[in-house]
Design an enzyme around this catalytic site. Structure first.
Site, PDB file in Angstrom:
ATOM      1  N   SER A  67      35.615  37.517  52.338  1.00 30.21           N
ATOM      2  CA  SER A  67      34.459  38.246  52.867  1.00 30.21           C
ATOM      3  C   SER A  67      34.098  39.340  51.882  1.00 30.21           C
ATOM      4  CB  SER A  67      34.788  38.864  54.227  1.00 30.21           C
ATOM      5  OG  SER A  67      33.744  39.714  54.659  1.00 30.21           O
ATOM      6  N   TYR A 107      39.695  45.829  55.199  1.00 33.52           N
ATOM      7  CA  TYR A 107      39.449  44.385  55.259  1.00 33.52           C
ATOM      8  C   TYR A 107      38.778  43.913  53.977  1.00 33.52           C
ATOM      9  CZ  TYR A 107      37.373  39.968  56.853  1.00 33.52           C
ATOM     10  OH  TYR A 107      36.982  38.657  56.972  1.00 33.52           O
TER      11      TYR A 107
END
Length: 245
Positions: free
Chosen positions: A149, A158
């Site tokens: 991502s 993340y």
């Protein structure tokens, strides 16, 4: 046999991947970690491991689920050992597991940062390492695929750990050249597996030229192609499969 990590919920990308690979005749080992889902807003899909295994059996393949906490440095080796003992050597490693808890530059804790890197980056490295150590299939037949991502703003640990995952996986394309194993990364864009608000769904749909959000099957179709003989010339790439978002 294919090992797919991150198959904890029937609505998830991992579940879509194992169903698609099974349709192509792959036996499937897969990992899940329900305590992660318990911490998230969508909650645990308690029946998922058993029902996914039954679904794969109905497709005529063998399947073996393994519960694995990838914050544990011993977990990657244990997973490879268990699925190999149950189903035979792993020829394709597909990593769809993740830690994803939103926070930004100013409110991310050290604990959260370290957990994200342990699960998303360190475990990716260790899974690839363990896979390579056991690989015995013909030159050119092996596959490594990781899901990534680029969402880093207000999602610092993340996105940063996924960036590390990209580099680790792409490096494998060169470092494992003696095995003839290809290694690629897929960015599937936003896939609504239960985590999006109605407002986010509307906004992201409007930003996508094809007028819809991605589905698990969209990513699974690309994974299946990369795992096929026809996909064997694609190597060391970060591929976008997001409908043109």
């Amino acid at each position: 046999m294919a090992l797919v990590t991150g198959v904890g919920r029937r609505a998830g990308i991992g579940a879509g991947i194992v169903a698609r690979l099974a349709a192509d005749g792959w036996d499937i080992g897969y990992s899940y970690w329900q305590p992660y889902d318990e911490r998230m807003t969508w909650g645990t899909d308690d029946e998922a491991p058993e029902l996914i295994q039954r679904q794969l059996a109905d497709l005529g393949v063998r399947a073996h689920p393994v519960s694995a906490d990838f914050t544990d440095v011993e977990a990657p080796g244990r997973v490879l050992d268990q699925v190999t003992e149950a189903l035979g050597p792993v020829r394709a490693l597909v990593m769809a597991h993740c830690e994803s808890v939103d926070s930004g530059l100013l409110d991310t804790t050290v604990e959260s940062f370290d957990r994200h890197f342990a699960v998303n980056a360190r475990a990716t490295w260790l899974l690839i390492k363990e896979f390579a150590a056991r690989y015995r299939d013909p030159f050119g037949a092996g596959r490594i695929i990781a899901l990534t991502s680029d969402h880093t703003v207000d999602n610092l640990p993340y996105g940063a750990s996924k960036g590390a995952l990209d580099r680790i996986t792409i490096a494998a394309a060169r470092e494992l050249s003696q095995l003839g194993v290809t290694a690629n990364v897929i960015n599937p864009g936003p896939v609504n597996t239960g985590w999006m608000s109605p407002e986010l769904v509307e906004r992201l749909t409007a930003q996508t030229p094809l007028g819809r959000l991605g589905q698990p099957a969209d990513c699974a179709n690309l994974v299946a192609f990369l795992c096929s003989e026809q996909g064997g010339w694609i190597n060391g790439q970060l591929l976008w499969s997001n409908g043109g978002l």
